[in-house]
Write a protein that holds these residues in place. Structure first.
Motif, PDB file in Angstrom:
ATOM      1  N   UNK A 106       0.810  -1.234   0.000  1.00 17.21           N
ATOM      2  CA  UNK A 106       0.000   0.000   0.000  1.00 17.21           C
ATOM      3  C   UNK A 106       0.835   1.272   0.000  1.00 17.21           C
ATOM      4  N   UNK A 107       2.041   1.196   0.605  1.00 17.88           N
ATOM      5  CA  UNK A 107       2.880   2.386   0.707  1.00 17.88           C
ATOM      6  C   UNK A 107       3.670   2.665  -0.569  1.00 17.88           C
ATOM      7  N   UNK A 108       3.687   1.714  -1.505  1.00 17.08           N
ATOM      8  CA  UNK A 108       4.524   1.865  -2.688  1.00 17.08           C
ATOM      9  C   UNK A 108       3.973   2.976  -3.580  1.00 17.08           C
ATOM     10  N   UNK A 109       4.824   3.907  -4.044  1.00 15.19           N
ATOM     11  CA  UNK A 109       4.337   5.061  -4.817  1.00 15.19           C
ATOM     12  C   UNK A 109       3.570   4.640  -6.071  1.00 15.19           C
ATOM     13  N   UNK A 110       2.407   5.256  -6.260  1.00  8.37           N
ATOM     14  CA  UNK A 110       1.541   4.910  -7.389  1.00  8.37           C
ATOM     15  C   UNK A 110       2.242   5.150  -8.718  1.00  8.37           C
ATOM     16  N   UNK A 111       2.998   6.231  -8.833  1.00  7.28           N
ATOM     17  CA  UNK A 111       3.670   6.557 -10.093  1.00  7.28           C
ATOM     18  C   UNK A 111       4.672   5.470 -10.481  1.00  7.28           C
ATOM     19  N   UNK A 169       4.775   9.446 -20.669  1.00  4.60           N
ATOM     20  CA  UNK A 169       4.753  10.092 -19.353  1.00  4.60           C
ATOM     21  C   UNK A 169       6.164  10.576 -19.009  1.00  4.60           C
ATOM     22  N   UNK A 170       6.270  11.839 -18.637  1.00  2.03           N
ATOM     23  CA  UNK A 170       7.560  12.383 -18.191  1.00  2.03           C
ATOM     24  C   UNK A 170       8.037  11.647 -16.946  1.00  2.03           C
ATOM     25  N   UNK A 171       7.105  11.324 -16.058  1.00  2.00           N
ATOM     26  CA  UNK A 171       7.477  10.661 -14.805  1.00  2.00           C
ATOM     27  C   UNK A 171       8.139   9.310 -15.070  1.00  2.00           C
ATOM     28  N   UNK A 172       7.719   8.625 -16.124  1.00  2.00           N
ATOM     29  CA  UNK A 172       8.299   7.326 -16.451  1.00  2.00           C
ATOM     30  C   UNK A 172       9.767   7.484 -16.851  1.00  2.00           C
ATOM     31  N   UNK A 173      10.066   8.521 -17.617  1.00  2.00           N
ATOM     32  CA  UNK A 173      11.452   8.793 -18.006  1.00  2.00           C
ATOM     33  C   UNK A 173      12.300   9.168 -16.783  1.00  2.00           C
ATOM     34  N   UNK A 174      11.736  10.008 -15.925  1.00  2.00           N
ATOM     35  CA  UNK A 174      12.475  10.474 -14.754  1.00  2.00           C
ATOM     36  C   UNK A 174      12.849   9.315 -13.838  1.00  2.00           C
ATOM     37  N   UNK A 175      11.863   8.434 -13.573  1.00  2.00           N
ATOM     38  CA  UNK A 175      12.108   7.335 -12.638  1.00  2.00           C
ATOM     39  C   UNK A 175      12.720   6.104 -13.315  1.00  2.00           C
TER      40      UNK A 175
END
Length: 262
Positions: A14-19, A191-197
């Motif tokens: 549950x604590x794992x970041x959704x993104x 998704x920009x977030x996918x590239x960042x992470x």
């Protein structure tokens, strides 16, 4: 590899970041689709639809809908009519579902509200499927999913895209770190977030390798699936498990169940 270990996957927490979770699931969807990983499941799906005289599938625990677009298209071609698929999940990935809905011209729909696979609402109809997700559940919960389908006289197909072998584990450790870096820019929706992470703070690649390793160890072998199914309290219901497919990325472990005709 006939052992099964009940370890933990990051995406289940549950604590794992959704993104990060969605980035991992998007990669899984992309790879399953490109490899056409569930091609060997098509005859089994066709059997379930024909035996129950239905033309609709409700997919449970859909994640990001990996491989569903190819399954819907190829299954429709095999059966000579449009087979509709509805995606659902306890944590719906609405962005991915909307993308698949649009890409399929409406043949793939989705339920925006959470759906619990152990207590599927009576209003949800069609042959039930679970792709690449059944291993997440401990035996008691997994059996409850089968029991719910049997209680509601719904056909169900469980499919895991693996043979459960040490060779697959080796490929995961040696090839996937490079593969993730190569294919990530081509995953849609963008998704920009996918590239960042992936490239700046590589939490998505680390999560994929960890969860992939644990998934292989958690997958139920066919013999265990069959024993579990036979413990379901139901009459006039047929269960069958096994392995299908051949080649890298083409192996499927399955369990299918359907009510016998009255």
């Amino acid at each position: 590899m006939n052992l099964r270990l009940q370890l933990f996957e990051l995406e289940d927490q549950p604590w794992f970041p959704h993104t990060i979770r969605q980035g991992m699931l998007d990669f899984l969807r992309f790879m399953i689709t490109k490899l056409n990983a569930y091609e060997a499941a098509l005859p089994l799906l066709q059997e379930l639809l024909e035996r129950t005289q239905q033309q609709h599938i409700t997919d449970l625990c859909s994640g990001a809908g990996g491989g569903i677009a190819a399954i819907q298209q190829q299954l429709s071609e095999r059966m000579g009519s449009t087979i509709g698929i509805t995606l659902s999940d306890l944590y719906p990935n609405i962005t991915a579902y909307q993308y698949l809905h649009h890409k399929s011209g409406g043949s793939i729909a989705y339920i925006p509200e959470p759906v619990n696979a152990t207590a599927v609402p009576e209003s949800v109809a069609g042959v039930r499927t679970i792709f690449s997700s059944f291993h997440h559940f401990p035996p008691a919960t997994a059996k409850a999913i089968l029991q719910d389908a049997a209680d509601k006289r719904a056909a169900i197909g469980i499919f895991e895209g693996a043979r459960k072998s040490w060779l697959e584990m080796l490929l995961l450790w040696l090839a996937f770190p490079f593969l993730i870096l190569v294919v990530t820019p081509f995953i849609r929706p963008f998704k920009i977030s996918r590239l960042f992470y992936t490239y700046i703070i590589p939490l998505i690649p680390l999560g994929i390798i960890w969860d992939g390793t644990v998934s292989l160890l958690r997958i139920y072998p066919p013999e265990q699936l069959q024993r579990m199914a036979e413990e379901v309290n139901v009459t006039d219901y047929t269960w069958r498990s096994g392995r299908a497919g051949a080649g890298v990325g083409k192996n499927v472990i399955y369990l299918i169940g359907y009510p016998k005709p009255i």
